[in-house]
Design a protein around this motif. Sequence first.
Motif, PDB file in Angstrom:
ATOM      1  N   LYS A   1      46.257  79.946  53.937  1.00  0.00           N
ATOM      2  CA  LYS A   1      45.151  80.357  54.801  1.00  0.00           C
ATOM      3  C   LYS A   1      44.286  79.195  55.266  1.00  0.00           C
ATOM      4  O   LYS A   1      43.611  79.288  56.294  1.00  0.00           O
ATOM      5  CB  LYS A   1      44.293  81.391  54.062  1.00  0.00           C
ATOM      6  CG  LYS A   1      45.032  82.678  53.750  1.00  0.00           C
ATOM      7  CD  LYS A   1      44.138  83.665  53.020  1.00  0.00           C
ATOM      8  CE  LYS A   1      44.890  84.967  52.718  1.00  0.00           C
ATOM      9  NZ  LYS A   1      44.028  85.946  51.992  1.00  0.00           N
TER      10      LYS A   1
ATOM     11  N   LYS B   1      47.455  75.958  48.058  1.00  0.00           N
ATOM     12  CA  LYS B   1      46.486  76.842  48.701  1.00  0.00           C
ATOM     13  C   LYS B   1      45.287  76.113  49.291  1.00  0.00           C
ATOM     14  O   LYS B   1      44.532  76.699  50.085  1.00  0.00           O
ATOM     15  CB  LYS B   1      46.004  77.901  47.695  1.00  0.00           C
ATOM     16  CG  LYS B   1      47.117  78.778  47.129  1.00  0.00           C
ATOM     17  CD  LYS B   1      47.880  79.510  48.232  1.00  0.00           C
ATOM     18  CE  LYS B   1      48.938  80.438  47.647  1.00  0.00           C
ATOM     19  NZ  LYS B   1      49.724  81.121  48.705  1.00  0.00           N
TER      20      LYS B   1
ATOM     21  N   ASP C   1      53.015  84.489  61.785  1.00  0.00           N
ATOM     22  CA  ASP C   1      51.971  85.079  60.944  1.00  0.00           C
ATOM     23  C   ASP C   1      51.024  84.017  60.396  1.00  0.00           C
ATOM     24  O   ASP C   1      51.330  82.822  60.391  1.00  0.00           O
ATOM     25  CB  ASP C   1      52.598  85.841  59.776  1.00  0.00           C
ATOM     26  CG  ASP C   1      53.374  87.058  60.239  1.00  0.00           C
ATOM     27  OD1 ASP C   1      52.971  87.658  61.250  1.00  0.00           O
ATOM     28  OD2 ASP C   1      54.392  87.396  59.600  1.00  0.00           O
ATOM     29  N   GLY C   2      49.879  84.488  59.908  1.00  0.00           N
ATOM     30  CA  GLY C   2      48.922  83.593  59.259  1.00  0.00           C
ATOM     31  C   GLY C   2      48.482  82.465  60.177  1.00  0.00           C
ATOM     32  O   GLY C   2      48.256  82.673  61.373  1.00  0.00           O
TER      33      GLY C   2
ATOM     34  N   ARG D   1      59.107  80.847  55.413  1.00  0.00           N
ATOM     35  CA  ARG D   1      58.114  81.875  55.745  1.00  0.00           C
ATOM     36  C   ARG D   1      57.007  81.934  54.722  1.00  0.00           C
ATOM     37  O   ARG D   1      55.921  82.464  54.995  1.00  0.00           O
ATOM     38  CB  ARG D   1      58.803  83.230  55.859  1.00  0.00           C
ATOM     39  CG  ARG D   1      59.475  83.565  57.198  1.00  0.00           C
ATOM     40  CD  ARG D   1      59.218  82.580  58.266  1.00  0.00           C
ATOM     41  NE  ARG D   1      59.688  82.936  59.588  1.00  0.00           N
ATOM     42  CZ  ARG D   1      60.314  82.079  60.390  1.00  0.00           C
ATOM     43  NH1 ARG D   1      60.569  80.851  59.971  1.00  0.00           N
ATOM     44  NH2 ARG D   1      60.662  82.433  61.603  1.00  0.00           N
ATOM     45  N   GLU D   2      57.252  81.401  53.543  1.00  0.00           N
ATOM     46  CA  GLU D   2      56.219  81.385  52.507  1.00  0.00           C
ATOM     47  C   GLU D   2      54.976  80.608  52.947  1.00  0.00           C
ATOM     48  O   GLU D   2      53.873  80.839  52.444  1.00  0.00           O
ATOM     49  CB  GLU D   2      56.777  80.781  51.218  1.00  0.00           C
ATOM     50  CG  GLU D   2      57.815  81.646  50.515  1.00  0.00           C
ATOM     51  CD  GLU D   2      59.220  81.497  51.084  1.00  0.00           C
ATOM     52  OE1 GLU D   2      60.144  82.088  50.499  1.00  0.00           O
ATOM     53  OE2 GLU D   2      59.386  80.806  52.111  1.00  0.00           O
TER      54      GLU D   2
ATOM     55  N   ALA E   1      54.209  76.552  49.397  1.00  0.00           N
ATOM     56  CA  ALA E   1      53.379  77.757  49.522  1.00  0.00           C
ATOM     57  C   ALA E   1      52.328  77.835  48.417  1.00  0.00           C
ATOM     58  O   ALA E   1      51.364  78.597  48.523  1.00  0.00           O
ATOM     59  CB  ALA E   1      54.257  79.003  49.499  1.00  0.00           C
TER      60      ALA E   1
ATOM     61  N   THR F   1      53.347  80.840  55.575  1.00  0.00           N
ATOM     62  CA  THR F   1      52.390  81.656  56.330  1.00  0.00           C
ATOM     63  C   THR F   1      51.235  82.144  55.458  1.00  0.00           C
ATOM     64  O   THR F   1      50.240  82.642  55.973  1.00  0.00           O
ATOM     65  CB  THR F   1      53.087  82.870  56.969  1.00  0.00           C
ATOM     66  OG1 THR F   1      53.656  83.684  55.936  1.00  0.00           O
ATOM     67  CG2 THR F   1      54.193  82.420  57.914  1.00  0.00           C
ATOM     68  N   THR F   2      51.340  81.974  54.136  1.00  0.00           N
ATOM     69  CA  THR F   2      50.270  82.398  53.223  1.00  0.00           C
ATOM     70  C   THR F   2      49.209  81.326  53.020  1.00  0.00           C
ATOM     71  O   THR F   2      48.219  81.564  52.320  1.00  0.00           O
ATOM     72  CB  THR F   2      50.861  82.778  51.851  1.00  0.00           C
ATOM     73  OG1 THR F   2      51.474  81.627  51.263  1.00  0.00           O
ATOM     74  CG2 THR F   2      51.914  83.870  51.997  1.00  0.00           C
TER      75      THR F   2
END
Length: 212
Positions: free
Chosen positions: A162, A138, A181-182, A156-157, A135, A159-160
């Motif tokens: 981008k 980036k 998500d994301g 789930r981390e 996660a 999903t950040t």
Amino acid sequence: MAHLYLLSVFLSLLLSISPSLSSNSEGNALHALRSRLVDPTNALQSWDPALVNPCTWFHVVCDSNSHVTRLDLGNSNISGTLGPELGQLKHLKYLELYRNDIGGKIPKELGNLKNLVSMDMYGNKFEGEIPKSFAKLKSLIFLRLNNNKLSGSIPRELTTLKELKVFDVSNNDLCGTIPVDGPFASFPMESFVNNRLNGPELKGLVPYDFGC
């Protein structure tokens, strides 16, 4: 004045050797990787620890500052495991280890590679869970871990992330549900087939790791 002159000389000397120190650190990390790998076709024969600069080694690409930015070991007929030393390659953008016979767990230290754009480790024998530390990547655009033996749920981390455009974990032993998500909202179902996944996450109805 004499003190200023000596300080100037010292700083000049320090600047002149700092790329070599950095390269040596990266070279040590790569040599540690080599020591963990079995290389029957001598793909890593040029990885000589006596050379300060790893930029002269085959399958290694550097930038103009002699920082390692790409590791190309796909289809190299190598086996063995990865170690935490890879996390020292701070400038790495491309980690290409696909279609080999590398096993063991994926080191969580790979999450330190904050400049990474592409991680291709599909077609190996990696096991254990996908590190939550990913996660921190980036800048990551491509993450392909398909055709391994990975287990556990999809963190789930992730999903950040981008910038993530391609994500493939098909043909593993993953369980739980698929994040929605994301970037996961746009990934095709083909990226998740042949696992023990229970379909997209139903928030508020069942835990995300349902079935694990």
